[in-house]
Design a protein around this motif. Structure first.
Motif, PDB file in Angstrom:
ATOM      1  N   MET A  59       1.475  -1.235  -0.284  1.00 35.65           N
ATOM      2  CA  MET A  59       0.339  -0.390   0.119  1.00 35.65           C
ATOM      3  C   MET A  59       1.091   1.515   0.217  1.00 35.65           C
ATOM      4  O   MET A  59       0.667   2.109  -0.315  1.00 35.65           O
ATOM      5  CB  MET A  59      -1.516  -0.205   1.219  1.00 35.65           C
ATOM      6  N   ALA A  60       1.914   1.431   0.532  1.00 37.23           N
ATOM      7  CA  ALA A  60       2.875   2.646   0.673  1.00 37.23           C
ATOM      8  C   ALA A  60       3.806   2.658  -0.748  1.00 37.23           C
ATOM      9  O   ALA A  60       3.995   4.196  -1.133  1.00 37.23           O
ATOM     10  CB  ALA A  60       3.785   2.033   1.812  1.00 37.23           C
ATOM     11  N   ASP A  61       4.005   1.575  -1.673  1.00 38.75           N
ATOM     12  CA  ASP A  61       4.126   1.817  -2.860  1.00 38.75           C
ATOM     13  C   ASP A  61       3.160   3.041  -3.492  1.00 38.75           C
ATOM     14  O   ASP A  61       2.953   3.239  -4.813  1.00 38.75           O
ATOM     15  CB  ASP A  61       5.032   0.571  -3.579  1.00 38.75           C
ATOM     16  N   GLN A  62       2.075   1.935  -3.386  1.00 36.47           N
ATOM     17  CA  GLN A  62       0.521   1.586  -4.166  1.00 36.47           C
ATOM     18  C   GLN A  62       0.814   3.905  -3.996  1.00 36.47           C
ATOM     19  O   GLN A  62       0.499   4.864  -5.030  1.00 36.47           O
ATOM     20  CB  GLN A  62      -0.258   1.265  -3.296  1.00 36.47           C
ATOM     21  N   ASN A  63       0.866   4.242  -2.418  1.00 38.59           N
ATOM     22  CA  ASN A  63       0.144   5.300  -2.546  1.00 38.59           C
ATOM     23  C   ASN A  63       1.637   6.496  -2.987  1.00 38.59           C
ATOM     24  O   ASN A  63       1.415   7.119  -3.426  1.00 38.59           O
ATOM     25  CB  ASN A  63       0.644   5.957  -0.765  1.00 38.59           C
ATOM     26  N   GLU A  64       3.075   6.043  -2.954  1.00 35.42           N
ATOM     27  CA  GLU A  64       3.729   6.872  -3.371  1.00 35.42           C
ATOM     28  C   GLU A  64       3.353   6.850  -4.727  1.00 35.42           C
ATOM     29  O   GLU A  64       4.170   8.247  -5.990  1.00 35.42           O
ATOM     30  CB  GLU A  64       5.112   5.639  -3.369  1.00 35.42           C
ATOM     31  N   LYS A  65       2.877   5.890  -5.700  1.00 40.13           N
ATOM     32  CA  LYS A  65       3.037   6.631  -6.664  1.00 40.13           C
ATOM     33  C   LYS A  65       1.581   7.474  -7.447  1.00 40.13           C
ATOM     34  O   LYS A  65       1.934   8.254  -8.275  1.00 40.13           O
ATOM     35  CB  LYS A  65       2.250   5.053  -7.846  1.00 40.13           C
ATOM     36  N   ILE A  66       0.733   7.424  -6.824  1.00 42.49           N
ATOM     37  CA  ILE A  66      -0.418   8.375  -6.012  1.00 42.49           C
ATOM     38  C   ILE A  66      -0.046   9.856  -5.992  1.00 42.49           C
ATOM     39  O   ILE A  66      -0.232  10.298  -7.434  1.00 42.49           O
ATOM     40  CB  ILE A  66      -1.587   7.963  -4.954  1.00 42.49           C
ATOM     41  N   LEU A  67       1.106   9.735  -5.499  1.00 44.81           N
ATOM     42  CA  LEU A  67       1.465  11.160  -5.182  1.00 44.81           C
ATOM     43  C   LEU A  67       2.443  12.045  -6.011  1.00 44.81           C
ATOM     44  O   LEU A  67       2.211  12.554  -6.359  1.00 44.81           O
ATOM     45  CB  LEU A  67       2.242  11.336  -3.575  1.00 44.81           C
ATOM     46  N   HIS A  68       3.302  10.620  -7.317  1.00 48.17           N
ATOM     47  CA  HIS A  68       4.191  11.015  -8.790  1.00 48.17           C
ATOM     48  C   HIS A  68       2.674  11.656  -9.359  1.00 48.17           C
ATOM     49  O   HIS A  68       4.088  12.279  -9.797  1.00 48.17           O
ATOM     50  CB  HIS A  68       5.462  10.001  -8.472  1.00 48.17           C
ATOM     51  N   ARG A  69       2.052  10.694  -9.484  1.00 44.74           N
ATOM     52  CA  ARG A  69       0.682  10.722 -10.147  1.00 44.74           C
ATOM     53  C   ARG A  69       0.096  12.944  -9.724  1.00 44.74           C
ATOM     54  O   ARG A  69       0.320  12.720 -10.841  1.00 44.74           O
ATOM     55  CB  ARG A  69       0.145  10.124 -10.338  1.00 44.74           C
ATOM     56  N   LEU A  70       0.108  12.346  -8.784  1.00 38.94           N
ATOM     57  CA  LEU A  70      -0.720  14.013  -8.981  1.00 38.94           C
ATOM     58  C   LEU A  70       0.166  15.071  -8.933  1.00 38.94           C
ATOM     59  O   LEU A  70      -0.092  16.156  -9.581  1.00 38.94           O
ATOM     60  CB  LEU A  70      -1.103  14.002  -7.374  1.00 38.94           C
ATOM     61  N   LEU A  71       1.642  14.499  -8.594  1.00 37.50           N
ATOM     62  CA  LEU A  71       2.588  16.383  -9.136  1.00 37.50           C
ATOM     63  C   LEU A  71       2.792  16.270 -10.344  1.00 37.50           C
ATOM     64  O   LEU A  71       3.353  17.323 -10.526  1.00 37.50           O
ATOM     65  CB  LEU A  71       3.826  15.658  -8.522  1.00 37.50           C
ATOM     66  N   GLN A  72       2.330  15.669 -11.561  1.00 44.77           N
ATOM     67  CA  GLN A  72       1.810  15.856 -12.194  1.00 44.77           C
ATOM     68  C   GLN A  72       1.162  16.598 -13.352  1.00 44.77           C
ATOM     69  O   GLN A  72       0.826  17.457 -14.251  1.00 44.77           O
ATOM     70  CB  GLN A  72       2.637  14.758 -13.677  1.00 44.77           C
ATOM     71  N   GLN A  73      -0.174  16.930 -12.120  1.00 41.47           N
ATOM     72  CA  GLN A  73      -0.901  17.592 -12.987  1.00 41.47           C
ATOM     73  C   GLN A  73      -0.678  18.817 -13.067  1.00 41.47           C
ATOM     74  O   GLN A  73      -0.258  19.503 -12.378  1.00 41.47           O
ATOM     75  CB  GLN A  73      -2.613  16.888 -11.718  1.00 41.47           C
ATOM     76  N   ASP A  74      -1.589  19.332 -13.784  1.00 46.91           N
ATOM     77  CA  ASP A  74      -1.387  20.873 -14.018  1.00 46.91           C
ATOM     78  C   ASP A  74      -1.819  21.650 -12.111  1.00 46.91           C
ATOM     79  O   ASP A  74      -2.320  21.864 -11.469  1.00 46.91           O
ATOM     80  CB  ASP A  74      -2.464  21.643 -13.980  1.00 46.91           C
TER      81      ASP A  74
END
Length: 383
Positions: A1-16
């Motif tokens: 789950m920690a890895d999943q949350n890190e991926k979500i944060l990384h994806r959020l950083l790419q948003q406008d």
């Protein structure tokens, strides 16, 4: 789950809006305030942390463990939505900080947004009223002591007055429309300090002030900007607000110690504090002098102004020398390093390449060159 949350944060950083700091537009973000729901740079994160967890709760994007509820908050808000909320009523005269701006400007901006909720309220901040008064610690003109002086700003009368004694006539009356103000923490040695600069009797005058409360000194800075904007809006009703805001105040292009010779080839180099203020290149005996020792108007390169590496023939070369050529005189200067010399040359050259504006010609006409005798002469004018 920690890895999943890190991926979500990384994806959020790419948003406008999320790829730059929510408070200063810096890049390379490593932090977030998970209760506010914004991504932050390291510098702004430190200010958020200093406000306390009751205002902002911060975490590192990679080194800290993220709960699912915290991730959901980041998804729900983000930088763009947070700015719409916390910056809804920022006055046009307010200087929004950028990545490399003074610490006090960034800190007071963040505290105004999230701690005081200054820009969420219908009531306008007091510094936008065109009227402000209070005591500031002012450096003496002839000595280095700071004394409390009462300052009174009146946008209606275009004046900033200060008093040695409250019930007597003001010691000086400055025109706000001709005043520039800059933060001066490193120069004055106080993080909550300002330098006021204006023209008087053909030369530049500097006034140095500070206050123990950073919010107070920041409000004075903004009050001067707001008063200037109001007068410009009256004078130029058809101008856009963004065009007027750009000309309210300006930081000095560059400052620092340089060695400088006199006009004769036999003159020795002396250490001077140089300030490049738009088209004025001023030099001082000390960085806190009330008046510059000399002022050089920088015209356009098509009118005989240029700057080059090295000393001219017959002049002493200190190793990192450069020469400024004007229609009336050649100035020999030397820096402490190659990088510093090159940065000075680049800064001066960028000024020389710009066409002169009507305001530039006005400044040139008002400057008086200091020389021996009783008949000062107008400094070389640009065309």
């Amino acid at each position: 789950m920690a890895d999943q949350n890190e991926k979500i944060l990384h994806r959020l950083l790419q948003q406008d809006g999320n790829s730059i700091c929510a408070d200063c537009d810096a890049k390379n973000l490593e932090w977030a305030s998970y209760n506010i729901g914004i991504f932050l740079c390291t510098r702004c994160c430190a200010v958020h942390r200093s406000m306390g967890a009751h205002i902002s709760k911060v975490k590192h994007l990679k080194l800290d463990k993220w709960e699912d509820s915290q991730i959901e908050r980041m998804i729900e808000v983000g930088n763009k939505a947070a700015r719409l909320k916390y910056e809804a009523r920022v006055p046009a005269c307010y200087r929004r900080p950028k990545e490399n701006d003074p610490q006090i400007l960034i800190e007071q901006w963040i505290r105004a947004k999230y701690e005081r909720l200054e820009f969420c309220m219908i009531e306008r901040p007091s510094y936008t009223s065109g009227r402000m008064e209070g005591f500031l610690m002012k450096r003496g003109k002839e000595d280095s002591r700071y004394q409390p002086r009462k300052f009174v700003l009146s946008g209606l009368h275009d004046t900033l007055r200060y008093y040695v004694k409250e019930k007597r006539e003001p010691k000086a009356i400055l025109r706000i429309s001709e005043l520039n103000v800059v933060y001066a923490p490193s120069k004055i040695g106080n993080p909550n300090s300002l330098q006021l600069t204006f023209m008087k009797d053909g030369t530049t005058r500097h006034i140095y002030v500070y206050h123990d409360d950073p919010e107070v000194i920041n409000n004075w800075y903004m009050a001067i900007r707001c008063a200037k904007l109001h007068r410009l809006q009256i004078a130029f009703p058809s101008a856009t607000e963004s065009d007027l805001v750009d000309g309210l105040t300006h930081d000095f292009t560059r400052e620092g110690w340089l060695l400088k010779t006199g006009p004769r080839a036999t003159d020795s180099y002396k250490r001077r504090w140089f300030t490049l203020d738009d088209r004025k290149l001023m030099y001082h005996d000390d960085q806190l002098d009330a008046h510059p020792k000399g002022e050089i108007f920088l015209g356009n390169q098509l009118d005989g102004y240029s700057v080059r590496i090295g000393a001219p023939p017959g002049a002493k070369d200190q190793g990192f020398s450069f020469t400024l050529f004007t229609p009336e005189r050649v100035y020999n200067m030397s820096s402490h390093s190659e990088q510093d010399r090159d940065e000075w040359i680049a800064a001066i050259q960028s000024v020389l390449e710009r066409p002169l504006s009507p305001q530039d010609n006005s400044i040139s006409a008002r400057l008086i060159r200091k020389r021996g005798g009783t008949n000062p002469k107008s400094i070389f004018t640009g065309r």
